[in-house]
Design a protein around this motif. Structure first.
Motif, PDB file in Angstrom:
ATOM      1  N   TYR A  89     -70.381  11.276  43.252  1.00  0.00           N
ATOM      2  CA  TYR A  89     -70.015  10.572  42.023  1.00  0.00           C
ATOM      3  C   TYR A  89     -69.071   9.407  42.329  1.00  0.00           C
ATOM      4  N   PRO A  90     -69.285   8.256  41.697  1.00  0.00           N
ATOM      5  CA  PRO A  90     -68.418   7.096  41.960  1.00  0.00           C
ATOM      6  C   PRO A  90     -66.935   7.384  41.764  1.00  0.00           C
ATOM      7  N   LEU A  91     -66.581   8.108  40.708  1.00  0.00           N
ATOM      8  CA  LEU A  91     -65.163   8.327  40.442  1.00  0.00           C
ATOM      9  C   LEU A  91     -64.562   9.418  41.313  1.00  0.00           C
ATOM     10  N   VAL A  92     -65.371  10.278  41.905  1.00  0.00           N
ATOM     11  CA  VAL A  92     -64.860  11.195  42.921  1.00  0.00           C
ATOM     12  C   VAL A  92     -64.476  10.400  44.162  1.00  0.00           C
ATOM     13  N   LYS A  93     -65.303   9.427  44.511  1.00  0.00           N
ATOM     14  CA  LYS A  93     -64.978   8.560  45.641  1.00  0.00           C
ATOM     15  C   LYS A  93     -63.724   7.736  45.348  1.00  0.00           C
ATOM     16  N   GLU A  94     -63.619   7.267  44.108  1.00  0.00           N
ATOM     17  CA  GLU A  94     -62.425   6.517  43.713  1.00  0.00           C
ATOM     18  C   GLU A  94     -61.180   7.400  43.810  1.00  0.00           C
ATOM     19  N   ALA A  95     -61.297   8.641  43.366  1.00  0.00           N
ATOM     20  CA  ALA A  95     -60.163   9.568  43.440  1.00  0.00           C
ATOM     21  C   ALA A  95     -59.721   9.766  44.882  1.00  0.00           C
ATOM     22  N   GLU A 154     -67.940  15.404  32.451  1.00  0.00           N
ATOM     23  CA  GLU A 154     -67.582  14.081  31.928  1.00  0.00           C
ATOM     24  C   GLU A 154     -67.319  13.160  33.124  1.00  0.00           C
ATOM     25  N   PRO A 155     -68.345  12.922  33.929  1.00  0.00           N
ATOM     26  CA  PRO A 155     -68.125  12.328  35.254  1.00  0.00           C
ATOM     27  C   PRO A 155     -67.758  10.854  35.247  1.00  0.00           C
ATOM     28  N   ASN A 156     -67.941  10.176  34.110  1.00  0.00           N
ATOM     29  CA  ASN A 156     -67.639   8.749  34.080  1.00  0.00           C
ATOM     30  C   ASN A 156     -66.177   8.442  33.835  1.00  0.00           C
ATOM     31  N   THR A 157     -65.340   9.473  33.725  1.00  0.00           N
ATOM     32  CA  THR A 157     -63.924   9.272  33.458  1.00  0.00           C
ATOM     33  C   THR A 157     -63.063   9.942  34.515  1.00  0.00           C
ATOM     34  N   LEU A 158     -62.100   9.212  35.043  1.00  0.00           N
ATOM     35  CA  LEU A 158     -61.083   9.731  35.947  1.00  0.00           C
ATOM     36  C   LEU A 158     -59.724   9.457  35.314  1.00  0.00           C
ATOM     37  N   TRP A 159     -58.936  10.514  35.158  1.00  0.00           N
ATOM     38  CA  TRP A 159     -57.612  10.386  34.557  1.00  0.00           C
ATOM     39  C   TRP A 159     -56.548  10.313  35.639  1.00  0.00           C
ATOM     40  N   LEU A 160     -55.653   9.328  35.533  1.00  0.00           N
ATOM     41  CA  LEU A 160     -54.485   9.228  36.393  1.00  0.00           C
ATOM     42  C   LEU A 160     -53.255   9.484  35.528  1.00  0.00           C
ATOM     43  N   LYS A 161     -52.385  10.386  35.982  1.00  0.00           N
ATOM     44  CA  LYS A 161     -51.258  10.837  35.157  1.00  0.00           C
ATOM     45  C   LYS A 161     -49.935  10.499  35.853  1.00  0.00           C
ATOM     46  N   TRP A 162     -48.989   9.962  35.062  1.00  0.00           N
ATOM     47  CA  TRP A 162     -47.735   9.471  35.610  1.00  0.00           C
ATOM     48  C   TRP A 162     -46.540  10.035  34.843  1.00  0.00           C
ATOM     49  N   PRO A 163     -45.395  10.148  35.485  1.00  0.00           N
ATOM     50  CA  PRO A 163     -44.221  10.672  34.788  1.00  0.00           C
ATOM     51  C   PRO A 163     -43.500   9.635  33.935  1.00  0.00           C
ATOM     52  N   ASP A 164     -43.745   8.351  34.174  1.00  0.00           N
ATOM     53  CA  ASP A 164     -42.955   7.307  33.546  1.00  0.00           C
ATOM     54  C   ASP A 164     -43.770   6.272  32.777  1.00  0.00           C
ATOM     55  N   ARG A 165     -45.067   6.533  32.607  1.00  0.00           N
ATOM     56  CA  ARG A 165     -45.906   5.607  31.848  1.00  0.00           C
ATOM     57  C   ARG A 165     -47.112   6.360  31.318  1.00  0.00           C
ATOM     58  N   PRO A 166     -47.851   5.776  30.383  1.00  0.00           N
ATOM     59  CA  PRO A 166     -48.981   6.505  29.785  1.00  0.00           C
ATOM     60  C   PRO A 166     -50.062   6.858  30.803  1.00  0.00           C
TER      61      PRO A 166
END
Length: 384
Positions: free
Chosen positions: A140-146, A280-292
């Protein structure tokens, strides 16, 4: 010129064979030219006819296929074989193909047991031929991106990996309901020592290592056959230790009622985290402590070149399971072309599951079963 492919297994009533054929055909770079689709001669012939293959290129057993194909002119014979049989045949077919001069793409797990996997690695090294393994979720493209985001240090040092793969299709005794797919997966003579971990848990482990960039170094496992009368596990939970000191949890189940194919992974580092779900393979979530939280989407211009080259459609058009599977095939035939032309691998072709993942997968399966049967808490996972 198209790369010529043969297939062993995948005839009438098979599931994964059709997936392999569709994925291989998707980009117009591979042609199915022959096959030994079933151990039943009549079923093999019907399967070949349904695929519009010439009758003399439809074989009744894989040994005859290897011999006959090797005798054909180099411009006509198959160049690689896809192995889509039950697990117990993976090694003998792969060995026959490699000894016959053919590259191999195998469904996972690579072999029936770890000893066979180690022997297979030696044969691959000896012959110098290409070996690929269908860990399709890494396509999957976003697995590679991850993976690339983690490798670039965006999340900081990795501390925690949580990966889960629940299914519900074996919540009742499908093996008694004339379900061919259930029957062989729960038969130790065909599947090996594990059903759940051998079938889907190994995918979860592979995905955890692929994205995190770290090998699993030790496990504490609890595997169960929750449906009465089964000889192999249909559920399991495993605590993980990674080589860099990170900790993890892996859950795989074939008896989670109502679940379809809910593979999901979360990876947490010192600076941030990520989350990806196969449904939901077309979405990759990045989570941060100091921004959305950021939402990355397949096909967007801000993604890496590796994600882009593994994406076929414009942003907003789903890239799914068959496309991910096809990405594994495109990487694999890129390796074949590079080997035959004496050229270097490009970025896409270099990123393909190989004999290394084959050995690690079988090591994970065997050690998970051994750890579950033991009273010792932690079992080291050798780095082969």
């Amino acid at each position: 010129m198209k790369i010529r492919m043969g297939m062993v297994g995948g005839g009438e009533g098979a599931f994964i064979g059709a997936v392999h054929r569709m994925a291989a055909a998707l980009d117009g770079e591979i042609e199915l030219v022959c096959g030994a689709f079933s151990s039943n001669a009549e079923r093999a012939r019907r399967s070949g006819s349904a695929l519009h293959l010439a009758a003399d290129r439809v074989y009744t057993d894989y040994k005859s296929m290897m011999k006959a194909e090797a005798a054909l002119p180099a411009t006509q014979r198959m160049q690689f074989v896809a192995i889509v049989t039950p697990n117990h045949l993976h090694f003998p077919v792969a060995e026959a193909a490699l000894r016959g001069g053919f590259h191999v793409m195998s469904d996972k797990p690579a072999t029936f047991n770890l000893d066979q996997a180690l022997k297979l690695r030696a044969i691959v090294s000896e012959t110098g031929l290409r070996y690929g393994l269908s860990h399709a979720y890494t396509g999957y493209p976003l697995v590679k991106e991850a993976r690339l985001r983690v490798a670039a240090g965006d999340l900081g040092a990795i501390r925690k990996v949580v990966v889960e793969y629940p299914q519900g299709w074996l919540a009742d005794r499908q093996e008694d309901a004339d379900n061919k797919q259930a029957a062989w997966r729960l038969d130790p003579t065909q599947a090996g020592i594990s059903s759940c971990m051998g079938d889907i848990g190994v995918h979860a482990a592979n995905l955890a290592e692929y994205i995190s960039g770290h090998y699993i170094s030790a496990i504490c496992a609890d595997l169960s056959a929750l449906v009465e009368g089964r000889n192999l596990d249909d559920d399991g939970s495993i605590l993980l230790k990674f080589e860099n000191g990170a900790k993890g949890v892996l859950m795989a189940s074939q008896v989670s009622v109502g679940e379809e194919n809910a593979l999901k992974i979360r990876v947490y580092g010192e600076k941030g985290g990520l989350e990806w779900s196969q449904q939901e393979p077309n979405t990759l979530w990045l989570k941060w402590p100091d921004r959305p939280t950021e939402m990355l989407r397949t096909g967007a211009d801000y993604l890496s070149s590796l994600a882009a080259v593994n994406t076929r459609t414009p942003s907003g058009h789903p890239e799914g399971y068959l496309e991910a599977f096809a990405n594994i095939y495109m990487a694999f035939i890129g390796q074949i072309r590079a080997a035959e032309n004496g050229t270097a691998l490009d970025e896409r072709s270099a990123d393909c599951p190989s004999i290394k993942e084959a050995v690690r997968g079988m090591s994970f399966i065997e050690n998970a079963v051994a750890a579950s049967a033991s009273n010792m808490k932690w079992h080291k996972l050798p780095n082969y």
